[in-house]
Design a protein around this motif. Structure first.
Motif, PDB file in Angstrom:
ATOM      1  N   PHE A 234       6.947  -3.434  -2.435  1.00 11.83           N
ATOM      2  CA  PHE A 234       8.085  -3.641  -2.298  1.00 11.83           C
ATOM      3  C   PHE A 234       9.111  -3.184  -3.048  1.00 11.83           C
ATOM      4  O   PHE A 234      10.315  -3.240  -2.037  1.00 11.83           O
ATOM      5  N   PHE A 235       9.234  -3.033  -3.575  1.00 16.02           N
ATOM      6  CA  PHE A 235      10.366  -1.605  -4.291  1.00 16.02           C
ATOM      7  C   PHE A 235      10.671  -0.831  -3.537  1.00 16.02           C
ATOM      8  O   PHE A 235      11.829  -0.302  -2.741  1.00 16.02           O
ATOM      9  N   ASP A 236       9.424   0.175  -3.120  1.00 16.50           N
ATOM     10  CA  ASP A 236       9.987   1.267  -1.650  1.00 16.50           C
ATOM     11  C   ASP A 236      10.426   0.378  -0.477  1.00 16.50           C
ATOM     12  O   ASP A 236      11.082   1.270   0.337  1.00 16.50           O
ATOM     13  N   TRP A 237      10.133  -0.244   0.146  1.00 15.20           N
ATOM     14  CA  TRP A 237      10.795  -1.167   1.258  1.00 15.20           C
ATOM     15  C   TRP A 237      12.051  -1.301   0.633  1.00 15.20           C
ATOM     16  O   TRP A 237      12.939  -0.923   1.720  1.00 15.20           O
ATOM     17  N   ARG A 238      12.235  -2.038  -0.497  1.00 19.93           N
ATOM     18  CA  ARG A 238      13.680  -3.087  -0.470  1.00 19.93           C
ATOM     19  C   ARG A 238      14.840  -1.466  -1.165  1.00 19.93           C
ATOM     20  O   ARG A 238      15.914  -1.544  -0.683  1.00 19.93           O
ATOM     21  N   TYR A 239      14.482  -0.657  -2.299  1.00 19.67           N
ATOM     22  CA  TYR A 239      15.033  -0.011  -2.496  1.00 19.67           C
ATOM     23  C   TYR A 239      15.311   1.535  -2.824  1.00 19.67           C
ATOM     24  O   TYR A 239      15.942   2.499  -3.061  1.00 19.67           O
ATOM     25  N   ARG A 240      14.240   2.253  -1.734  1.00 18.82           N
ATOM     26  CA  ARG A 240      13.704   2.896  -1.633  1.00 18.82           C
ATOM     27  C   ARG A 240      13.594   3.562  -2.446  1.00 18.82           C
ATOM     28  O   ARG A 240      13.565   5.638  -2.217  1.00 18.82           O
ATOM     29  N   ARG A 241      12.484   3.566  -3.146  1.00 17.34           N
ATOM     30  CA  ARG A 241      12.125   4.257  -4.984  1.00 17.34           C
ATOM     31  C   ARG A 241      11.200   3.123  -5.102  1.00 17.34           C
ATOM     32  O   ARG A 241      11.238   2.059  -5.708  1.00 17.34           O
ATOM     33  N   ILE A 242      10.550   3.606  -5.584  1.00 12.87           N
ATOM     34  CA  ILE A 242       9.353   3.456  -6.845  1.00 12.87           C
ATOM     35  C   ILE A 242       9.955   3.683  -8.458  1.00 12.87           C
ATOM     36  O   ILE A 242       9.404   4.917  -8.460  1.00 12.87           O
ATOM     37  N   PRO A 243       9.810   2.738  -8.665  1.00 18.84           N
ATOM     38  CA  PRO A 243      10.548   3.025 -10.772  1.00 18.84           C
ATOM     39  C   PRO A 243       8.803   4.186 -11.274  1.00 18.84           C
ATOM     40  O   PRO A 243       7.774   3.367 -10.788  1.00 18.84           O
ATOM     41  N   ASN A 244       9.687   4.521 -11.829  1.00 16.33           N
ATOM     42  CA  ASN A 244       8.407   5.101 -12.780  1.00 16.33           C
ATOM     43  C   ASN A 244       7.943   3.842 -14.065  1.00 16.33           C
ATOM     44  O   ASN A 244       7.108   3.955 -14.836  1.00 16.33           O
ATOM     45  N   LEU A 245       8.593   3.082 -14.313  1.00 14.15           N
ATOM     46  CA  LEU A 245       8.274   2.067 -14.897  1.00 14.15           C
ATOM     47  C   LEU A 245       6.726   1.731 -14.649  1.00 14.15           C
ATOM     48  O   LEU A 245       6.257   0.594 -15.127  1.00 14.15           O
ATOM     49  N   ILE A 246       7.175   1.689 -13.244  1.00 13.46           N
ATOM     50  CA  ILE A 246       5.666   0.536 -12.444  1.00 13.46           C
ATOM     51  C   ILE A 246       4.508   1.900 -12.231  1.00 13.46           C
ATOM     52  O   ILE A 246       3.452   1.979 -12.687  1.00 13.46           O
ATOM     53  N   THR A 247       4.780   3.237 -11.514  1.00 10.25           N
ATOM     54  CA  THR A 247       3.804   3.840 -11.758  1.00 10.25           C
ATOM     55  C   THR A 247       2.804   4.747 -13.168  1.00 10.25           C
ATOM     56  O   THR A 247       1.915   5.177 -12.941  1.00 10.25           O
ATOM     57  N   PHE A 248       3.879   5.171 -14.206  1.00 15.06           N
ATOM     58  CA  PHE A 248       3.361   5.733 -15.735  1.00 15.06           C
ATOM     59  C   PHE A 248       2.249   4.837 -15.778  1.00 15.06           C
ATOM     60  O   PHE A 248       1.706   4.946 -16.659  1.00 15.06           O
ATOM     61  N   PRO A 249       2.965   3.267 -16.813  1.00 10.23           N
ATOM     62  CA  PRO A 249       1.814   2.349 -17.157  1.00 10.23           C
ATOM     63  C   PRO A 249       0.651   2.470 -16.281  1.00 10.23           C
ATOM     64  O   PRO A 249      -0.313   2.404 -16.544  1.00 10.23           O
ATOM     65  N   VAL A 250       0.908   2.231 -14.813  1.00  9.05           N
ATOM     66  CA  VAL A 250      -0.478   2.540 -14.036  1.00  9.05           C
ATOM     67  C   VAL A 250      -1.422   3.353 -14.132  1.00  9.05           C
ATOM     68  O   VAL A 250      -2.464   3.033 -14.026  1.00  9.05           O
ATOM     69  N   MET A 251      -0.609   4.370 -14.101  1.00  5.62           N
ATOM     70  CA  MET A 251      -1.665   5.693 -14.311  1.00  5.62           C
ATOM     71  C   MET A 251      -2.197   6.211 -15.264  1.00  5.62           C
ATOM     72  O   MET A 251      -3.484   5.940 -15.123  1.00  5.62           O
ATOM     73  N   ALA A 252      -1.623   5.650 -17.032  1.00  9.84           N
ATOM     74  CA  ALA A 252      -2.021   5.395 -17.938  1.00  9.84           C
ATOM     75  C   ALA A 252      -3.227   5.409 -18.216  1.00  9.84           C
ATOM     76  O   ALA A 252      -4.049   4.745 -19.014  1.00  9.84           O
ATOM     77  N   ALA A 253      -2.845   3.035 -17.591  1.00 15.59           N
ATOM     78  CA  ALA A 253      -3.740   2.392 -18.177  1.00 15.59           C
ATOM     79  C   ALA A 253      -5.077   2.792 -16.894  1.00 15.59           C
ATOM     80  O   ALA A 253      -6.463   2.638 -17.681  1.00 15.59           O
ATOM     81  N   GLY A 254      -4.966   3.572 -15.799  1.00 18.52           N
ATOM     82  CA  GLY A 254      -6.012   3.688 -14.830  1.00 18.52           C
ATOM     83  C   GLY A 254      -6.879   4.657 -16.053  1.00 18.52           C
ATOM     84  O   GLY A 254      -8.117   4.416 -15.597  1.00 18.52           O
ATOM     85  N   LEU A 255      -5.838   5.878 -16.261  1.00 24.25           N
ATOM     86  CA  LEU A 255      -7.169   6.680 -17.374  1.00 24.25           C
ATOM     87  C   LEU A 255      -8.318   5.806 -18.195  1.00 24.25           C
ATOM     88  O   LEU A 255      -9.321   6.427 -17.989  1.00 24.25           O
ATOM     89  N   ILE A 256      -7.540   5.265 -19.068  1.00 25.06           N
ATOM     90  CA  ILE A 256      -7.682   4.588 -19.748  1.00 25.06           C
ATOM     91  C   ILE A 256      -8.753   4.201 -19.434  1.00 25.06           C
ATOM     92  O   ILE A 256     -10.262   4.197 -20.181  1.00 25.06           O
ATOM     93  N   TYR A 257      -8.515   2.946 -18.693  1.00 25.94           N
ATOM     94  CA  TYR A 257     -10.123   1.886 -18.597  1.00 25.94           C
ATOM     95  C   TYR A 257     -11.049   3.321 -17.791  1.00 25.94           C
ATOM     96  O   TYR A 257     -12.175   3.104 -17.974  1.00 25.94           O
ATOM     97  N   GLN A 258     -10.850   4.080 -16.699  1.00 22.94           N
ATOM     98  CA  GLN A 258     -11.996   4.865 -16.245  1.00 22.94           C
ATOM     99  C   GLN A 258     -12.848   5.690 -17.730  1.00 22.94           C
ATOM    100  O   GLN A 258     -13.754   5.838 -17.627  1.00 22.94           O
ATOM    101  N   SER A 259     -11.615   5.461 -18.194  1.00 23.45           N
ATOM    102  CA  SER A 259     -12.633   6.654 -19.878  1.00 23.45           C
ATOM    103  C   SER A 259     -13.246   6.245 -20.597  1.00 23.45           C
ATOM    104  O   SER A 259     -14.536   5.912 -20.830  1.00 23.45           O
ATOM    105  N   LEU A 260     -13.226   4.814 -20.553  1.00 27.61           N
ATOM    106  CA  LEU A 260     -13.778   3.342 -21.486  1.00 27.61           C
ATOM    107  C   LEU A 260     -14.694   2.630 -20.461  1.00 27.61           C
ATOM    108  O   LEU A 260     -16.235   3.035 -21.308  1.00 27.61           O
ATOM    109  N   ALA A 261     -15.632   3.651 -19.745  1.00 25.33           N
ATOM    110  CA  ALA A 261     -16.003   3.169 -18.484  1.00 25.33           C
ATOM    111  C   ALA A 261     -17.458   4.324 -17.991  1.00 25.33           C
ATOM    112  O   ALA A 261     -18.126   4.052 -17.044  1.00 25.33           O
TER     113      ALA A 261
END
Length: 160
Positions: A15-42
């Motif tokens: 949605f953000f990329d289509w509408r605004y032609r950019r993907i905010p860091n506010l979306i990518t970095f938390p998801v990246m960190a959450a993925g690392l944490i989730y995978q580490s715990l798993a």
């Protein structure tokens, strides 16, 4: 959990990329960190690290050649944090297929691609360096998050 997070994340990024032609860091970095944490715990933290590294390595050349933005690179790295190197590689290949399909269906992109290749070639002949067009004038200037979402959905519904 991955099958819940990734579609929502990719949909929001598309949605953000289509509408605004950019993907905010506010979306990518938390998801990246959450993925690392989730995978580490798993117990699969190594898969998350290789997925992130793979997402980075697959996009280094396209980012350097201005065919892809750094937001797209961080997007693929975040997907890698929730999956693994093998999954990121398949997502990347499938997204290239979706991009080629879109490109095939839009003939105006062909003209722009031809012009850009001519400019690059003439720059090489005259100065022995490639002249890369600005991102806005690139022949392949369309939001990468959309084909990546399409690639994820294809794999989710047809390859599992």
């Amino acid at each position: 959990m991955t099958d819940l997070v990734l579609p929502v994340f990719l949909g929001l990024a598309a949605f953000f990329d289509w509408r605004y032609r950019r993907i905010p860091n506010l979306i990518t970095f938390p998801v990246m960190a959450a993925g690392l944490i989730y995978q580490s715990l798993a117990g699969t933290g190594w898969a998350a690290l290789t997925g992130m590294a793979g997402g980075f390595l697959l996009t280094v050349l396209p980012v350097a050649l201005r065919g892809m933005g750094m937001g797209d690179q961080k997007l693929l790295m975040a997907v890698g944090a929730w999956s693994s190197w093998g999954d990121v590689y398949l997502f990347f290949l499938c997204s290239i297929g979706v991009c080629l399909l879109v490109m095939f269906c839009l003939p105006r992109i062909w003209r722009r691609l031809g012009q850009n290749l001519k400019i690059m070639f003439m720059g090489w002949i005259a100065h022995r360096q490639f002249w890369l067009p600005q991102t806005a004038h690139s022949a392949l200037s369309f939001p990468y998050a959309v084909p990546l979402l399409g690639a994820y959905l294809v794999q989710l519904f047809f390859w599992r």
